[in-house]
Design an enzyme around this catalytic site. Structure first.
Site, PDB file in Angstrom:
ATOM      1  CE  LYS A  51       4.883 -26.648  10.291  1.00  0.00           C
ATOM      2  NZ  LYS A  51       5.078 -28.072  10.482  1.00  0.00           N
TER       3      LYS A  51
ATOM      4  CB  THR B 245      -0.756 -27.928   4.728  1.00  0.00           C
ATOM      5  OG1 THR B 245      -0.677 -27.721   6.133  1.00  0.00           O
ATOM      6  CG2 THR B 245      -2.203 -28.010   4.301  1.00  0.00           C
TER       7      THR B 245
END
Length: 106
Positions: free
Chosen positions: A67, A78
């Site tokens: 992702k 992140t």
């Protein structure tokens, strides 16, 4: 259900609200499928424009999905990356395979 690993692109170190996740866990486990990799890669997308996946193998299978990064705070992002395999790895063996790839790609 003892081997469930939750992932989040939230603030590093902030604990996930597991009390909100647990009620849906049984249904999620029951919906698992050996052919569900593409669905999982699509499910983790947020602002990603396409799923990121890879699958390879002859005698064994290695699957992966990622992702894209999410900006949590200025200068802090992140991302999630998951690799699975049915190769019979010994404990601690994966690091020898993963470290060179991670150093080049991340």
């Amino acid at each position: 259900m003892e081997q469930v690993l939750p992932l989040s692109t939230g603030v590093i170190g902030a604990r996930l609200p597991t009390h909100r996740l647990l009620p849906g866990l049984q249904a999620a486990v029951l919906a698992l499928s050996p052919d569900g990799g593409a669905d999982a890669a699509e499910a983790i997308m947020t602002t990603d424009t396409r799923p990121k996946t890879a699958v390879a193998g002859d005698d064994f299978t290695v699957g992966g999905m990622a992702k894209g990064s999410g900006m949590i705070h200025p200068d802090l992002a992140t991302m999630l990356a998951v690799i699975t395999t049915d190769y019979p790895l010994e404990q601690g063996e994966a690091i020898g395979f993963l470290r060179p790839a991670v150093e080049r790609s991340f």
